[in-house]
Design a protein around this motif. Structure first.
Motif, PDB file in Angstrom:
ATOM      1  N   GLU A  64       3.032  -1.129 -24.861  1.00 35.89           N
ATOM      2  CA  GLU A  64       1.614  -0.839 -25.077  1.00 35.89           C
ATOM      3  C   GLU A  64       0.723  -1.849 -24.371  1.00 35.89           C
ATOM      4  OE1 GLU A  64       0.989  -0.507 -29.389  1.00 35.89           O
ATOM      5  OE2 GLU A  64       3.086   0.063 -29.504  1.00 35.89           O
ATOM      6  N   SER A  65       1.145  -2.289 -23.183  1.00 33.17           N
ATOM      7  CA  SER A  65       0.381  -3.336 -22.508  1.00 33.17           C
ATOM      8  C   SER A  65      -1.029  -2.859 -22.159  1.00 33.17           C
ATOM      9  CB  SER A  65       1.122  -3.822 -21.264  1.00 33.17           C
ATOM     10  OG  SER A  65       1.330  -2.750 -20.388  1.00 33.17           O
ATOM     11  N   ASP A  66      -1.181  -1.553 -21.947  1.00 30.51           N
ATOM     12  CA  ASP A  66      -2.519  -1.064 -21.606  1.00 30.51           C
ATOM     13  C   ASP A  66      -3.507  -1.215 -22.770  1.00 30.51           C
ATOM     14  OD1 ASP A  66      -1.512  -0.571 -19.170  1.00 30.51           O
ATOM     15  OD2 ASP A  66      -1.984   1.570 -19.107  1.00 30.51           O
ATOM     16  N   ALA A  67      -2.982  -1.175 -24.004  1.00 28.39           N
ATOM     17  CA  ALA A  67      -3.853  -1.410 -25.160  1.00 28.39           C
ATOM     18  C   ALA A  67      -4.317  -2.870 -25.180  1.00 28.39           C
ATOM     19  CB  ALA A  67      -3.116  -1.063 -26.452  1.00 28.39           C
ATOM     20  N   ILE A  68      -3.395  -3.769 -24.855  1.00 26.74           N
ATOM     21  CA  ILE A  68      -3.763  -5.195 -24.787  1.00 26.74           C
ATOM     22  C   ILE A  68      -4.812  -5.414 -23.705  1.00 26.74           C
ATOM     23  CG2 ILE A  68      -2.879  -7.506 -24.197  1.00 26.74           C
ATOM     24  CD1 ILE A  68      -0.188  -6.633 -25.423  1.00 26.74           C
ATOM     25  N   LEU A  69      -4.651  -4.708 -22.599  1.00 24.25           N
ATOM     26  CA  LEU A  69      -5.524  -4.924 -21.444  1.00 24.25           C
ATOM     27  C   LEU A  69      -6.814  -4.092 -21.484  1.00 24.25           C
ATOM     28  CD1 LEU A  69      -2.734  -4.911 -18.688  1.00 24.25           C
ATOM     29  CD2 LEU A  69      -3.953  -6.900 -19.582  1.00 24.25           C
ATOM     30  N   ALA A  70      -6.962  -3.263 -22.535  1.00 24.05           N
ATOM     31  CA  ALA A  70      -8.120  -2.357 -22.579  1.00 24.05           C
ATOM     32  C   ALA A  70      -9.439  -3.099 -22.370  1.00 24.05           C
ATOM     33  CB  ALA A  70      -8.142  -1.614 -23.924  1.00 24.05           C
ATOM     34  N   ASN A  71     -10.254  -2.605 -21.511  1.00 24.10           N
ATOM     35  CA  ASN A  71     -11.563  -3.128 -21.073  1.00 24.10           C
ATOM     36  C   ASN A  71     -11.596  -4.628 -20.764  1.00 24.10           C
ATOM     37  OD1 ASN A  71     -11.646  -4.011 -23.795  1.00 24.10           O
ATOM     38  ND2 ASN A  71     -13.851  -3.654 -23.970  1.00 24.10           N
ATOM     39  N   ALA A  72     -10.433  -5.196 -20.393  1.00 21.66           N
ATOM     40  CA  ALA A  72     -10.394  -6.620 -20.024  1.00 21.66           C
ATOM     41  C   ALA A  72     -11.060  -6.864 -18.671  1.00 21.66           C
ATOM     42  CB  ALA A  72      -8.953  -7.132 -20.010  1.00 21.66           C
ATOM     43  N   ASP A  73     -11.449  -5.789 -17.998  1.00 24.44           N
ATOM     44  CA  ASP A  73     -12.250  -5.975 -16.781  1.00 24.44           C
ATOM     45  C   ASP A  73     -13.715  -6.263 -17.140  1.00 24.44           C
ATOM     46  OD1 ASP A  73     -12.327  -3.431 -17.832  1.00 24.44           O
ATOM     47  OD2 ASP A  73     -12.738  -2.462 -15.907  1.00 24.44           O
ATOM     48  N   GLN A  74     -14.069  -6.011 -18.402  1.00 26.80           N
ATOM     49  CA  GLN A  74     -15.461  -6.227 -18.815  1.00 26.80           C
ATOM     50  C   GLN A  74     -15.631  -7.326 -19.859  1.00 26.80           C
ATOM     51  OE1 GLN A  74     -16.900  -2.184 -19.812  1.00 26.80           O
ATOM     52  NE2 GLN A  74     -15.501  -1.610 -18.171  1.00 26.80           N
ATOM     53  N   VAL A  75     -14.637  -7.481 -20.742  1.00 28.45           N
ATOM     54  CA  VAL A  75     -14.740  -8.546 -21.754  1.00 28.45           C
ATOM     55  C   VAL A  75     -13.561  -9.496 -21.594  1.00 28.45           C
ATOM     56  CG1 VAL A  75     -15.874  -6.957 -23.367  1.00 28.45           C
ATOM     57  CG2 VAL A  75     -13.392  -7.317 -23.506  1.00 28.45           C
ATOM     58  N   ASP A  76     -13.648 -10.652 -22.255  1.00 31.39           N
ATOM     59  CA  ASP A  76     -12.547 -11.606 -22.192  1.00 31.39           C
ATOM     60  C   ASP A  76     -11.518 -11.309 -23.267  1.00 31.39           C
ATOM     61  OD1 ASP A  76     -13.586 -13.061 -20.050  1.00 31.39           O
ATOM     62  OD2 ASP A  76     -14.893 -14.219 -21.384  1.00 31.39           O
ATOM     63  N   VAL A  77     -10.258 -11.311 -22.846  1.00 33.18           N
ATOM     64  CA  VAL A  77      -9.141 -11.084 -23.762  1.00 33.18           C
ATOM     65  C   VAL A  77      -8.155 -12.244 -23.564  1.00 33.18           C
ATOM     66  CG1 VAL A  77      -7.167  -9.587 -24.288  1.00 33.18           C
ATOM     67  CG2 VAL A  77      -9.385  -8.570 -23.672  1.00 33.18           C
ATOM     68  N   SER A  78      -7.694 -12.822 -24.664  1.00 32.97           N
ATOM     69  CA  SER A  78      -6.711 -13.911 -24.560  1.00 32.97           C
ATOM     70  C   SER A  78      -5.351 -13.438 -25.041  1.00 32.97           C
ATOM     71  CB  SER A  78      -7.135 -15.117 -25.405  1.00 32.97           C
ATOM     72  OG  SER A  78      -8.178 -15.817 -24.780  1.00 32.97           O
ATOM     73  N   PHE A  79      -4.337 -13.799 -24.287  1.00 27.55           N
ATOM     74  CA  PHE A  79      -2.955 -13.501 -24.659  1.00 27.55           C
ATOM     75  C   PHE A  79      -2.239 -14.848 -24.777  1.00 27.55           C
ATOM     76  CE2 PHE A  79       1.449 -12.346 -23.627  1.00 27.55           C
ATOM     77  CZ  PHE A  79       1.655 -11.281 -24.497  1.00 27.55           C
ATOM     78  N   LEU A  80      -1.897 -15.214 -25.997  1.00 27.50           N
ATOM     79  CA  LEU A  80      -1.336 -16.542 -26.266  1.00 27.50           C
ATOM     80  C   LEU A  80       0.188 -16.513 -26.238  1.00 27.50           C
ATOM     81  CD1 LEU A  80      -3.596 -17.474 -29.339  1.00 27.50           C
ATOM     82  CD2 LEU A  80      -4.092 -17.720 -26.893  1.00 27.50           C
ATOM     83  N   VAL A  81       0.746 -17.514 -25.607  1.00 27.32           N
ATOM     84  CA  VAL A  81       2.197 -17.602 -25.461  1.00 27.32           C
ATOM     85  C   VAL A  81       2.639 -19.000 -25.894  1.00 27.32           C
ATOM     86  CG1 VAL A  81       4.101 -17.517 -23.815  1.00 27.32           C
ATOM     87  CG2 VAL A  81       2.106 -16.033 -23.481  1.00 27.32           C
ATOM     88  N   VAL A  82       3.616 -19.087 -26.765  1.00 26.14           N
ATOM     89  CA  VAL A  82       4.149 -20.397 -27.140  1.00 26.14           C
ATOM     90  C   VAL A  82       4.831 -21.009 -25.911  1.00 26.14           C
ATOM     91  CG1 VAL A  82       5.758 -21.630 -28.649  1.00 26.14           C
ATOM     92  CG2 VAL A  82       4.408 -19.718 -29.542  1.00 26.14           C
ATOM     93  N   GLY A  83       4.594 -22.289 -25.677  1.00 28.97           N
ATOM     94  CA  GLY A  83       5.109 -22.944 -24.468  1.00 28.97           C
ATOM     95  C   GLY A  83       4.175 -22.641 -23.312  1.00 28.97           C
ATOM     96  N   ASP A  84       4.756 -22.347 -22.154  1.00 36.56           N
ATOM     97  CA  ASP A  84       3.970 -21.988 -20.965  1.00 36.56           C
ATOM     98  C   ASP A  84       4.091 -20.484 -20.702  1.00 36.56           C
ATOM     99  OD1 ASP A  84       2.483 -22.954 -18.502  1.00 36.56           O
ATOM    100  OD2 ASP A  84       4.132 -21.874 -17.552  1.00 36.56           O
ATOM    101  N   PRO A  85       3.019 -19.863 -20.190  1.00 38.41           N
ATOM    102  CA  PRO A  85       3.044 -18.411 -19.964  1.00 38.41           C
ATOM    103  C   PRO A  85       4.201 -17.921 -19.093  1.00 38.41           C
ATOM    104  CG  PRO A  85       0.805 -19.196 -19.802  1.00 38.41           C
ATOM    105  CD  PRO A  85       1.680 -20.418 -19.948  1.00 38.41           C
ATOM    106  N   TYR A  86       4.653 -18.756 -18.135  1.00 38.71           N
ATOM    107  CA  TYR A  86       5.675 -18.243 -17.236  1.00 38.71           C
ATOM    108  C   TYR A  86       7.101 -18.576 -17.686  1.00 38.71           C
ATOM    109  CZ  TYR A  86       2.204 -16.478 -14.021  1.00 38.71           C
ATOM    110  OH  TYR A  86       1.180 -15.759 -13.457  1.00 38.71           O
ATOM    111  N   GLY A  87       7.273 -18.774 -18.983  1.00 38.37           N
ATOM    112  CA  GLY A  87       8.614 -19.036 -19.499  1.00 38.37           C
ATOM    113  C   GLY A  87       9.466 -17.776 -19.600  1.00 38.37           C
TER     114      GLY A  87
END
Lengths: 282, 282
Positions: A64-87
């Motif tokens: 459901e990544s599109d739900a997470i990304l919904a309207n993120a071209d217009q508002v700010d959305v944060s996706f938090l990852v424990v550690g570093d994002p590229y783990g």
């Protein structure tokens, strides 16, 4: 803007100031909660940020990544990852999907076990490839990482072993019956990892992780209760490392004298540590 | 308490909240300023922290560590390191010395190039050992890291190459005359690193880093002006990567399809990238 923000390794205060500012101005905040954990839960983060945090499980992030990304071209959305994002690979997928949708992405880095493992006293440039050890089941006892460990060992390099986490898993029965009932979370301990490694060594018999091989058990690296214990695999079998997360480092033959001095402080038994170093590491 | 605090990769706001709190309660704050740099200088940090920051050069850290550690058993002292504290051997020395003096040490981790390099699209667990490339001089052209690259390449693994930094170096003449005059700082560019690698390849001729080998040039990873460009070593020779810090990743043969998709977006020339991937990476 999609902010992909590393939370570091310990509690709510391990976020960077830059990351915290991004969270505070975000309209929605997701917490990826299946590849790692902090020492604090979602409620603590919500208090600290002063806003709701939506827990994103594997199913949500992967399908459901599109739900997470919904309207993120217009508002700010944060996706938090424990550690570093590229783990973990899964976050790369999210970034690729955002790109396809024309959404700007800013990654805010943080510590992860991949660099914080330096705390054990081994130099990061002396590590070979990192491997993951998954829980054995009665019918599935994967050991392909043994070849990777051997490749590292043949070069004298250390191996960081990341240990399995099972969060929100269903029993086979519940899955078959379509019941959304989940098992309690499980985090592999150093002891379990060592047990599995010794079983694999028994089968494969290339001398890569025998009972007298030196290793370092690490628990809760980067937290106030961090625990680092060095010893032979046999010795580590019986050490109580407490709560999660654990990881294990197999020490390569190229261990530098300086590394040995630092690690000796962590030895279960300094005499046996010295003896193994003398016999096998020089 | 001695706090050893990672500052991350970009500016003053990349410190963690936990790190900032430690700085604020410290009586003395040192900044290690010779293994890496932020995009902001000491003055900016002083403004941000509201207190003096003492720049610690190599000489100070390596030969006057007891001055840094003075009365740290009674008051809080912060030692700031760009990236993560365990990126360089020299900080390990300081921790060992503090232990000897009975001073409590708390390490506050942060991102470093060792994990943030995941931003280039290659998975961290597919990297072999990390190497450092130093500036060639007329009389000193070290190439021992070529063997390390070859070891990684033989296993199909990626190699992260850290590039040399020369800060506060004296010319041979000034050193001979005992004049404390320092040369301007120098930071190796991706182009210089590639040039040196190709020269070494010419001499050693094992086919490890030939002109048509795929690599990724990275500049200012984790900052707002981050630049990531993929291409053959020949192609990267002419790319302008702008200001420091730079690093270089040699792509190993085990590159996964998923990695290739991510990286293709960064290719100097997508057609030649595809052609090399097809010819040499499958």
């Amino acid at each position: 803007m999609l902010y992909v923000i590393g939370l570091g390794l310990s509690d709510e205060t391990d976020i960077t100031v830059k990351g915290l500012e991004a969270v505070k101005k975000s309209e929605r905040v997701y917490l990826e909660a299946y590849t790692s954990i902090l020492t604090v839960g979602k409620e603590k983060l919500e208090d600290y940020y002063g806003k709701e945090v939506i827990v994103a499980d594997r199913e949500m992030v992967e399908s459901e990544s599109d739900a997470i990304l919904a309207n993120a071209d217009q508002v700010d959305v944060s996706f938090l990852v424990v550690g570093d994002p590229y783990g973990a690979t899964t976050h790369t997928d999210l970034v690729i999907r955002a790109r396809e949708l024309g959404i700007d992405v800013q990654v805010i880095h943080n510590a992860s076990i991949m660099n914080a493992v330096g705390a054990c006293g081994l130099q990061l440039y002396n590590f070979g490839q990192t491997i993951s050890i998954v829980f054995f089941t009665d019918t599935w006892r994967p050991d392909s990482f043994y070849d990777r460990i051997k490749e590292n060992a043949d070069l004298g390099l250390h191996t960081l072993c990341l240990l399995d986490i099972k969060v929100k898993e269903q029993s086979i029965e519940n899955m078959a019956r379509g019941r959304k009932i989940y098992e309690p979370p499980r985090y592999m301990t150093v002891n379990q990892a060592v047990e599995q490694l010794l079983e694999i060594e028994d089968n494969r018999d290339s001398g890569v992780c025998t009972k007298d091989h030196l290793a370092i058990g690490c628990a809760r690296i980067g937290t106030a209760t961090q625990q680092i214990v060095a010893g032979t695999l046999q010795e580590l079998l019986d050490v109580d490392f407490g709560g999660p997360l654990h990881s294990l480092v197999l020490i390569g033959k190229r261990m530098h004298e300086m590394e040995a001095i630092f690690i000796r402080d962590y030895a279960v038994n300094k005499e046996s540590f010295d003896a193994v170093v003398k016999e096998k590491y020089q």
